[in-house]
Scaffold this motif. Structure first.
Motif, PDB file in Angstrom:
ATOM      1  N   LYS A  29       0.588  -1.347  -0.001  1.00  0.00           N
ATOM      2  CA  LYS A  29      -0.417   0.087  -0.249  1.00  0.00           C
ATOM      3  C   LYS A  29       0.376   1.171   0.284  1.00  0.00           C
ATOM      4  O   LYS A  29       0.259   2.927  -0.315  1.00  0.00           O
ATOM      5  N   LYS A  31       2.772   4.786  -0.468  1.00  0.00           N
ATOM      6  CA  LYS A  31       2.230   5.469  -1.779  1.00  0.00           C
ATOM      7  C   LYS A  31       4.049   6.202  -1.901  1.00  0.00           C
ATOM      8  O   LYS A  31       3.429   7.029  -3.166  1.00  0.00           O
ATOM      9  N   ILE A  32       4.587   6.254  -0.962  1.00  0.00           N
ATOM     10  CA  ILE A  32       6.170   6.861  -1.420  1.00  0.00           C
ATOM     11  C   ILE A  32       6.880   6.218  -0.661  1.00  0.00           C
ATOM     12  O   ILE A  32       7.332   5.514  -0.064  1.00  0.00           O
ATOM     13  N   ASN A 113       1.242   0.306  -5.572  1.00  0.00           N
ATOM     14  CA  ASN A 113       0.960   1.740  -5.742  1.00  0.00           C
ATOM     15  C   ASN A 113       1.684   3.287  -5.452  1.00  0.00           C
ATOM     16  O   ASN A 113       1.391   3.949  -4.473  1.00  0.00           O
ATOM     17  N   VAL A 114       2.775   2.690  -5.357  1.00  0.00           N
ATOM     18  CA  VAL A 114       3.940   3.944  -5.408  1.00  0.00           C
ATOM     19  C   VAL A 114       3.509   4.980  -6.209  1.00  0.00           C
ATOM     20  O   VAL A 114       3.458   4.972  -7.611  1.00  0.00           O
ATOM     21  N   GLU A 115       2.902   6.148  -6.104  1.00  0.00           N
ATOM     22  CA  GLU A 115       3.260   7.745  -6.953  1.00  0.00           C
ATOM     23  C   GLU A 115       4.555   8.330  -6.994  1.00  0.00           C
ATOM     24  O   GLU A 115       4.671   8.820  -7.845  1.00  0.00           O
ATOM     25  N   LEU A 116       5.048   8.036  -5.575  1.00  0.00           N
ATOM     26  CA  LEU A 116       6.619   9.155  -5.622  1.00  0.00           C
ATOM     27  C   LEU A 116       7.966   8.041  -5.602  1.00  0.00           C
ATOM     28  O   LEU A 116       7.882   7.680  -4.306  1.00  0.00           O
ATOM     29  N   PRO A 149       6.810  13.201 -12.566  1.00  0.00           N
ATOM     30  CA  PRO A 149       6.432  12.909 -12.096  1.00  0.00           C
ATOM     31  C   PRO A 149       6.706  12.157 -10.711  1.00  0.00           C
ATOM     32  O   PRO A 149       6.754  12.066  -9.684  1.00  0.00           O
ATOM     33  N   ASN A 150       7.854  10.653 -11.417  1.00  0.00           N
ATOM     34  CA  ASN A 150       8.067   9.252 -10.839  1.00  0.00           C
ATOM     35  C   ASN A 150       9.694   9.699  -9.820  1.00  0.00           C
ATOM     36  O   ASN A 150       9.058   9.271  -9.278  1.00  0.00           O
ATOM     37  N   GLN A 182       4.346  17.918  -2.602  1.00  0.00           N
ATOM     38  CA  GLN A 182       4.486  16.825  -3.385  1.00  0.00           C
ATOM     39  C   GLN A 182       3.318  15.999  -2.437  1.00  0.00           C
ATOM     40  O   GLN A 182       3.046  14.954  -2.559  1.00  0.00           O
ATOM     41  N   LYS A 185       0.077  16.390  -1.162  1.00  0.00           N
ATOM     42  CA  LYS A 185      -0.521  15.851  -1.892  1.00  0.00           C
ATOM     43  C   LYS A 185      -1.029  14.107  -1.791  1.00  0.00           C
ATOM     44  O   LYS A 185      -1.943  13.555  -2.050  1.00  0.00           O
ATOM     45  N   LEU A 186       0.121  13.669  -2.073  1.00  0.00           N
ATOM     46  CA  LEU A 186      -0.196  11.923  -1.632  1.00  0.00           C
ATOM     47  C   LEU A 186      -0.633  11.598  -0.879  1.00  0.00           C
ATOM     48  O   LEU A 186      -1.296  10.531  -0.447  1.00  0.00           O
TER      49      LEU A 186
END
Length: 187
Positions: A29, A31-32, A113-116, A149-150, A182, A185-186
């Motif tokens: 799960k 995200k970062i 689920n990693v967004e950044l 954005p990666n 950033q 937001k996450l």
């Protein structure tokens, strides 16, 4: 994922060179993702990632609480070297080269689920950015937008980097507000 984490935590591929005690903190799960260098002596002793002065500074940069930072649904932490590499002449030795090729891809495949991804320090940046990294860490960090954005590229938050931070005030003035935005937001 739990089986893989147990396998990583039991890794001893470097036992001929160092005392293994792999430190990894992640789940599916997260995200970062934070990819730093390697645990220092304090983290090696505690087994808690970023449980030192560098971690305190990093949490300040991210503008997060300890509870937010150590919530594995928010942050996954995978260093370039999972164990303390030992002491060198001017600080800790570089991360062991065996860890990232052995474990990173397997772990990342279990983290959809990693967004950044925060690439902290030269070792993480060179490994992940390859020839897209600038010639110096300073140039890479000053051109951070190029990797979004990666990836969000950062210097190491070690107290030993005070000179770098003093010499490069643009980092705190221009880049940290964008980083905090950033992260906010996450979360």
């Amino acid at each position: 994922m739990n089986e893989l984490l147990e396998e990583v935590r039991g890794c001893d591929i470097c036992e001929n060179y160092i005392t293994p005690r792999p430190v990894v903190f992640a789940n599916e799960k997260s995200k970062i993702l934070i990819i730093g260098q390697a645990p220092g002596t304090r983290v090696h002793a505690s087994g808690i990632p970023w449980d030192d002065a560098s971690g305190k500074q990093l949490r300040k940069w991210l503008d997060v609480t300890n509870d937010q930072f150590y919530n594995v649904d928010n942050f996954g932490i995978i260093p370039m070297g999972f164990c303390y590499p030992g002491k060198g002449k001017t600080g800790d030795l570089p991360p062991r080269k065996e860890c990232a090729p052995q474990w990173h891809k397997l772990l990342l495949n279990k983290m959809p689920n990693v967004e950044l991804v925060l690439l902290i320090g030269m070792y993480a940046q060179k490994y992940y950015l390859k020839d897209k990294a600038e010639k110096t860490l300073t140039n890479t960090v000053s051109n951070y937008q190029k990797y979004l954005p990666n990836y969000f590229v950062l210097p190491h938050p070690s107290p030993r980097n005070r000179f770098w931070l003093t010499k490069n005030p643009w980092f705190e003035k221009n880049i940290l507000p964008e980083l905090k935005n950033q992260i906010n937001k996450l979360l």
